[in-house]
Design an enzyme around this catalytic site. Sequence first.
Site, mmCIF file in Angstrom:
data_model
loop_
_atom_site.group_PDB
_atom_site.id
_atom_site.type_symbol
_atom_site.label_atom_id
_atom_site.label_comp_id
_atom_site.label_asym_id
_atom_site.label_seq_id
_atom_site.Cartn_x
_atom_site.Cartn_y
_atom_site.Cartn_z
ATOM 1 N N TYR A 122 44.676 17.291 30.847
ATOM 2 C CA TYR A 122 43.839 18.342 31.428
ATOM 3 C C TYR A 122 42.344 18.192 31.169
ATOM 4 O O TYR A 122 41.543 18.250 32.092
ATOM 5 C CB TYR A 122 44.303 19.705 30.906
ATOM 6 N N GLY A 144 33.127 22.567 28.426
ATOM 7 C CA GLY A 144 32.693 23.838 27.864
ATOM 8 C C GLY A 144 31.645 24.488 28.735
ATOM 9 O O GLY A 144 30.672 23.835 29.123
ATOM 10 N N ASN A 197 32.759 18.900 18.067
ATOM 11 C CA ASN A 197 33.850 19.191 18.992
ATOM 12 C C ASN A 197 35.143 19.206 18.211
ATOM 13 O O ASN A 197 35.483 18.238 17.542
ATOM 14 C CB ASN A 197 33.915 18.109 20.086
ATOM 15 N N THR A 199 42.561 19.191 38.557
ATOM 16 C CA THR A 199 43.048 18.192 37.599
ATOM 17 C C THR A 199 44.376 17.575 38.009
ATOM 18 O O THR A 199 44.646 16.414 37.705
ATOM 19 C CB THR A 199 43.189 18.834 36.202
ATOM 20 N N ASP A 250 50.984 21.277 39.231
ATOM 21 C CA ASP A 250 49.861 21.616 38.355
ATOM 22 C C ASP A 250 49.884 20.681 37.158
ATOM 23 O O ASP A 250 50.925 20.086 36.835
ATOM 24 C CB ASP A 250 49.954 23.077 37.890
ATOM 25 N N ASP A 251 48.739 20.548 36.489
ATOM 26 C CA ASP A 251 48.694 19.662 35.319
ATOM 27 C C ASP A 251 49.479 20.248 34.160
ATOM 28 O O ASP A 251 50.124 19.543 33.400
ATOM 29 C CB ASP A 251 47.253 19.398 34.906
ATOM 30 N N CYS A 261 34.784 21.178 23.197
ATOM 31 C CA CYS A 261 33.369 21.106 23.505
ATOM 32 C C CYS A 261 33.025 19.698 23.973
ATOM 33 O O CYS A 261 33.815 18.769 23.834
ATOM 34 C CB CYS A 261 32.525 21.455 22.278
#
Length: 555
Positions: free
Chosen positions: A268, A31, A104, A314, A376-377, A2
Site C-alpha cells: 500500500y 503523509g 519515519n 494503489t 483493492d490493495d 512519514c
Amino acid sequence: MCGIIALLLADENEHVNQMLFDGLTVLQHRGQDAAGIVTSERRRLHLRKDNGLVKDVFQTHHMAELRGNVGLGHVRYPTAGSSSCAEAQPLYTNYPHGICVAHNGNLTNTDELTELVREELRRHVNTDSDSELLLNIFAEGLMAAQDSNGSGDVKDAVFAAMEGVMEKCKGGYAGMYLINGVGIVGFRDPHGIRPLVLGSRPSASGLGVDHVLASESVAIDTLNFTLDRDVRAGEAVFIDSATGVVHTHRCLPPSLVKLSPCIFEYVYFARPDSIIDGVSVYESRLMMGEKLASKIIRTHPDHDIDVVIPIPDTSRTSALQAAYILGRPFREGFIKNRYIARTFIMPGQATRKKSVRLKLNTIKSEFAGRNVLLVDDSVVRGTTAREIVDMAREAGARKVYFSSAAPPIRYPNIYGIDIPTRQELVAYDRDEVEIAKHIGCDYMIYQDLEDLEQSVLSCMSPEQPVEQFDTSCFSGKYVTGEKIGDAYFSRLHELRNDAAQAKRRVGSAANLSDTASSGMSAAPQSHDGCEPVANDKRENGVVKGGCESLTNKSD
C-alpha cells in the site's frame, strides 16, 4: 508513516530548498498532515514547518529564506503524539552543535525512553512525539562521545552516539539527523522495518559529489540522482559536510540485526515506481495480482465474473494482472478526484466515510448488468469497502465480489502505520463470510499470507536476500518481541483509537477558540532555536489552525 529526505550539496553556494520541496512532493503519499524543511547556510539554520500539504506549507517567500546547501525535509502522518503543529518535523535541539531530526516510524518503548531522557539525561521533553526522544538520545550520546575522545575523528563520535540510539530505542524506525556544521546522518533500525535509500550524483559545479537520503527511491529518481543502495538494517551512514566523504557503520553485532522489512510498504504505502530493498514495488504488485487470481480460480472454479475493476489507485497494478490471469476484461469503473486525501490516512472514521464519495465516482456503463470483481490493495476498517460496494450496486452491478491483494488485517501495527486497535478492524473476530455480509458484497476473498510473501520474494535480487518480513498486522507476530495482550497494546488503544483522536481534535479546537475569544494572542513559536523564517502576517497575532507563528518575538 512519514516521508523523509536529506540533501548535502558539495558546493556551499548552491541551495537545497527547491530539491527538498520537489522530493517532499513526490513523497506526499506518505503523509499529508504536516510538512517541514530545515536548511543550514554556513552554520545558520532556517526552518519552516506547519500543518498541511507541501504545496500549501511552503510559499515563495518561505522558500527564498530556506537557504543553504544542506537540509532535511519531512511529511507527517501522525501515529504517535498528536496532530499539533508543534510536533511537525524537523525537530531541533541546540546542543551540541545544533541538531535536527526527521523520523519515519514508531518507537515502542517510549515510556522507558521518556523517563531516561527526563530523569537521567535531565533533558526537557516538550512534546509527545517519539521523534523528540530520538533527537535527545542522539544529542546526549554525541556530546558524551566528543567529550571523551577530545579532538578525535568526528565520525567516531557520531557512530558511538548511533550505537547508543540503537541499543536504547526499540521499534521500527528510519531517520536522519542534520548536525549543524558537521554533516548528515541516516540510520535504519536493526530490523530494517522502515525503508531508507542512499543516492548520489556529480556536483553541477564540478566541486565533488552531492548526496541524498530518502524514504523511497522515487525521490532520488525525481531529483536526477543515482540510486546507490538501501541503507542496511542496523546501519548508520554519516556524510561529512567538510569533506563530502560517506562513512558507514554497523551499529550492533550481527546477532542483533535481521532485515525484516514491512510488507505493507509493498502492498500500500510505497509508490509503484519505487524500489525498496532491491524489490520493484510495481513488479511485486503484479505478482500479488497473479497470486490473487490463482486463488480465485482455485476456490471458485466456476466463477461468473464478467469484469475486473480496481479501487484507485494503489490496487490498479494487482487488478490488471488478476484480470489477465482470469481471462476477463480490466476496466476502470471508478474515477478518482485526485485532490482528496487518501482515506486510510485520514483521521477519524466519519471523515473517512464521508470522503469516499467525494473521492470516487462510478462509470455506470462498466457496472450495469455485470458481475463485478472489485480489487483493492487491502481492507482495514471496512468503511471504504462498504461505501464502494454500495456505489457499485447503485451503478447497476448484478453481483459484486470483493477481493483484497493482502490478507485480512486482524492485528494492530506498532511500527508507524495507523492500525492501533483490533476492535476497529473489519476482520477482527470475523471470517470471510461475515466480512462479506458486513460490507454487503456477494463474497469476499483475501490473499493468503504465504502468497503475499512469495509475491515480494520472487522479485528480490539474489544479492539482496530477505529472510523474513514484518507481517504483524496480518499474523500478530512482532519482530521486536511484543505480544498481543501486553500492556503496551492497551495503552496504544487508549491513545490512538478513533474516539481518543476525536477527543483530542475537539480539545485543540476549544483551546484555540478560548484563546481567540479572550483577546489573547497565541504564544509565539520559539522556532526551535533556528533562524526565523517569516510567516504570513496574521491579524491580531491570533494564529489560525492552532499553529504558532514562525516569527520570533522579543517581548
